[in-house]
Design a protein around this motif. Sequence first.
Motif, mmCIF file in Angstrom:
data_model
loop_
_atom_site.group_PDB
_atom_site.id
_atom_site.type_symbol
_atom_site.label_atom_id
_atom_site.label_comp_id
_atom_site.label_asym_id
_atom_site.label_seq_id
_atom_site.Cartn_x
_atom_site.Cartn_y
_atom_site.Cartn_z
ATOM 1 N N ASP A 166 0.871 -1.176 0.000
ATOM 2 C CA ASP A 166 0.000 0.000 0.000
ATOM 3 C C ASP A 166 0.908 1.226 0.000
ATOM 4 O OD1 ASP A 166 -1.666 2.133 0.466
ATOM 5 O OD2 ASP A 166 -2.702 1.248 2.178
ATOM 6 N N PRO A 167 0.986 1.958 -1.097
ATOM 7 C CA PRO A 167 1.929 3.080 -1.170
ATOM 8 C C PRO A 167 1.619 4.207 -0.201
ATOM 9 C CG PRO A 167 0.443 3.090 -3.060
ATOM 10 C CD PRO A 167 0.227 1.790 -2.356
ATOM 11 N N HIS A 168 0.434 4.190 0.380
ATOM 12 C CA HIS A 168 0.040 5.267 1.296
ATOM 13 C C HIS A 168 0.082 4.830 2.766
ATOM 14 C CE1 HIS A 168 -1.181 7.228 -2.361
ATOM 15 N NE2 HIS A 168 -2.037 6.253 -2.627
ATOM 16 N N ALA A 169 0.519 3.604 3.022
ATOM 17 C CA ALA A 169 0.531 3.080 4.388
ATOM 18 C C ALA A 169 1.674 3.688 5.194
ATOM 19 C CB ALA A 169 0.658 1.567 4.364
ATOM 20 N N GLY A 170 1.470 3.770 6.487
ATOM 21 C CA GLY A 170 2.517 4.253 7.370
ATOM 22 C C GLY A 170 1.958 4.930 8.599
#
Length: 443
Positions: free
Chosen positions: A92-96
């Motif tokens: 998920d490129p927006h995870a964090g």
Amino acid sequence: MDDLNLLADLIARARAAGADAADALLVSGTSLSVQRRFGRTEHLERSESRDLGLRVFVGQRQAMVSSSTVDRAGFALLAERAVAMARVVPEDPHAGLAELAAPPDDAGPLELDDAAEPDAEALMARAATAEEAALAVPGVTNSEGAEAGYGRSVLALASSAGFAGRFARSSHSLSASVLAGSGTGMQRDYDYATSVHLADLEDAAKIGRTAGERAVARLNPARPKTARIPVIYDPRVAGGLISHFASAINGASVARGTSFLKDRMGSRVFAPGIAVVDNPRRRRGLRSRPFDGEGVPTAELLLVEDGVLQTWLLDSRSARQLGLRSTGHASRSTGGPPNPAPSNLYLRPGTLTPAELIADIKEGLYVAELIGMGINMVTGDYSRGAAGFMIRDGVLAEPVAEVTIAGTMQEMFAAIVPANDLVFRRGVDSPTVRVDGMTMAGG
């Protein structure tokens, strides 16, 4: 504090198991509720719970696990399971973790924790007062009962980025529901109240009396003819319009393109002069909090100013998707990821009294209850069952039921005129509002 020490240990286990980052949430709760009907206690329940949630990140992959068993001996296994899950899910490129997480302000000034914990006898007495007041209203013939409750929860949140915060919240509640009339002509209505502090809870006799009077007032409803008319929303249903607005500016929905307001940032959505506010810092607010579900400090946010949409409601993930920053509106449970959600949301009041708002209406509808959820958040189409009263020559007239009111939320928001009777009761609050040009489908 022990809660935060537990979470620190769990996060350390997650890092040791291979997580690049992690956060953990612990929610402890106690509740007590009683229900009374016709002088008899029908329900008495007390519950206690502790729920733990762990979220881990392995690169751009994330996974969540939860447990109702809070035991350090099981932390290693819980962490290993979470990391193993994260390694096999898609990236998920927006995870964090949230970039804006910081040590929270002291929750003390918010006054969210009431030391007055009632026992079962006190709750029974409160419910009895409400039901007896409702049954004393002439025309009330039956009761669905009165319920009184108390709850207290403690939320602790920590992350591998160094955030650690904890706060407690109490709640007191009271409701009554009765019927008027007989046979197929019976009508039901209710009233309820909720507060953080017992001292702020509305009078039990008033709650019961209002429930009874509302039920009697709805007897012998008519079905009016279909017409295009002004509609007045009672405060207890007007808040629903503001909830629909909050859903439309939810950052996750905007990022997915599933909101009818997705392209309206900076545009006029309401009439000039209208303001919509979200304030998680309200003293004794039902949804107040010093930090959100990701540890981002909270602050009052003006969502609409002079009718113009100012911002979305954002958590860190939706903010990254939209190239913005979190607004501190992440909400989460121990079993799921954060998502944007409002806190104490309200429509600022206007200058007219409810009577003045209605005075020039030749024929209209006063809505006291809404039924069903015919809302399309992609198109803005609105259609709901309703009951209430006709307005004739500026005053409330005969009760009506089994009608449908319809329009589009774009047109409805642009037409909203608020009265001056805002009272903070529900977490999402509105004064009485008027919306002209709606279609009422009746008999």
